[in-house]
Design a protein around this motif. Structure first.
Motif: not given
Length: 407
Positions: A85-86, A111-112, A261-272, A274-281
């Motif tokens: 995390k950050v 991505f994940e 069928g789909g990717v999202t941003g790394n889960s470190v973003l949520g753990a840190s 960060f405000e997310l929009n569908r898994g991304k910043v």
């Protein structure tokens, strides 16, 4: 008197992170800043080649580049560790085995896989995520063919390969499989008609964002080589050996199941936090975190808004590379209290491979390419990314050196 240099930490050695690091060594002298690159592995891998690794049409070693071969360790400190995390308040990064402080941070962790909550998908399907996951797909698929003739109880569906998702990655994968499966059938003395490649897509069409003429070409080319499409087929569940699709709950059985069928941003973003929009910043125009001017977020972790189209740009390699160049310049500007430049994407076109000798796409001013010319252009694009990251030497070691051989 010792002058404390600002510490620039880059998280992730994908296209965006590695390009940022390389550019920082060009725009800043060793005396101006300490540069640190953190990556889980000691190599960078060409994400746009992973479908070839998964299908077994190229060796996995061709798709990866040792970081020490392209980054000067006299200029950049390399740390091989996993980011947990950050901590924005303390200005530090928590790693699995250490903590790292920073003055300027670049988050480019990639991505994940995103299964959109489809029951059983995460547990039962393979996903194209990195080199190791793709090696596993290749080995599992070949094992299904290898054991078929040695097991009298083997069922034909064990030779079926199901690919969930008709986007860029899914279509490029079935294009490679259309070449690989006949080779496996020949190698293991199996009737080609017994091995099926089925692409399942919930929407009525494949390849969103492409011109209708290009889509039609891709679909007809793949069908001519034995790929079956199930369009408008919503996947309700993934079992150990099947997709359950549609309102009728039809079961499509297979020996190898791959989800693209789909990717999202790394889960470190949520753990840190960060405000997310569908898994991304959702980043600012200059690619920074809205609430922290010293943190840049790039690549698959970022929503970068295309104002003309009124939607985010797709997270492609060419965008990530351009983001890296822009971010290095903006970090230097930030260090010296100079104005930052907004990121501007210069689209050079998009080409999708449909196997080593087939493809389609549009380049430059929308010029459409089909078939072998598109396949050649795809290899040129692949070589160009190597050149931007590691120069001519990297192309000679890892590149697709003779693209015109496909003609």
């Amino acid at each position: 008197m010792n002058i404390v240099r600002p510490k620039i930490v880059v998280l992730g050695a994908g296209y965006a992170g590695l390009m940022t690091t390389k550019q920082l060594t060009k725009v800043l002298s060793p005396e101006e800043a300490e540069i640190i690159l953190v990556n889980k592995h000691n190599y960078h891998y060409e994400t746009t080649w992973l479908h070839e690794v998964a299908a077994g049409t190229i060796n996995h070693n061709q798709a990866r580049v040792m970081l020490s071969d392209v980054v000067s360790q006299n200029r950049v400190r390399l740390i091989y560790d996993e980011v947990e995390k950050v901590d924005k308040e303390e200005k530090k990064v928590v790693l699995s085995n250490a903590e790292l402080s920073y003055d300027y941070l670049v988050v480019a962790l990639g991505f994940e896989s995103n299964t959109f909550g489809i029951k059983g998908m995460e547990e039962n399907a393979f996903a194209i995520k990195d080199i190791d996951s793709c090696r596993l797909i290749r080995e599992h698929m070949e094992y299904q063919f290898a054991k078929y003739n040695n097991n009298p109880d083997a069922e034909d569906h064990s030779l079926t390969i199901l690919v969930g998702g008709g986007g860029f990655t899914g279509i490029e994968l079935v294009g490679e499989l259309a070449e690989r499966v006949p080779e496996l059938c020949k190698k293991y003395d199996i009737d080609r008609s017994k091995a099926k490649i089925i692409n399942v897509e919930a929407t009525p069409s494949i390849l969103p964002g492409f011109d209708e003429e290009l889509i039609t070409y891709a679909k007809q080319s793949l069908e001519a080589r034995g790929v079956e499409f199930r369009l408008g087929a919503m996947i309700k569940e993934c079992t150990e050996d099947s997709f359950i699709v549609g309102e009728e709950a039809e079961e499509i059985k297979a020996g190898t199941i791959v989800w693209t069928g789909g990717v999202t941003g790394n889960s470190v973003l949520g753990a840190s936090g960060f405000e997310l929009n569908r898994g991304k910043v959702s980043v600012t125009d200059d690619l920074r975190l809205p609430e922290d001017e010293n943190i840049f977020v790039l690549g698959d972790c970022a929503w970068v808004w295309n104002k003309e189209a009124d939607r985010p740009y797709p997270p492609t390699a060419q965008i990530a590379l351009q983001q890296g160049v822009a971010t290095a310049k903006n970090i230097k500007a930030l260090m010296y209290n100079q104005p930052l430049n907004n990121f501007e994407f210069h689209d050079k076109g998009t080409v999708a491979s449909l196997g080593s000798t087939d493809g389609m796409g549009s380049v430059f001013n929308g010029k459409k390419l089909f078939g072998k010319p598109a396949a050649v252009m795809k290899k040129v694009v692949d070589n160009r990314s190597l050149f931007l990251l590691g120069g001519v030497g990297l192309i000679l070691r890892k590149g697709k050196l003779n693209p015109f051989d496909t003609l």
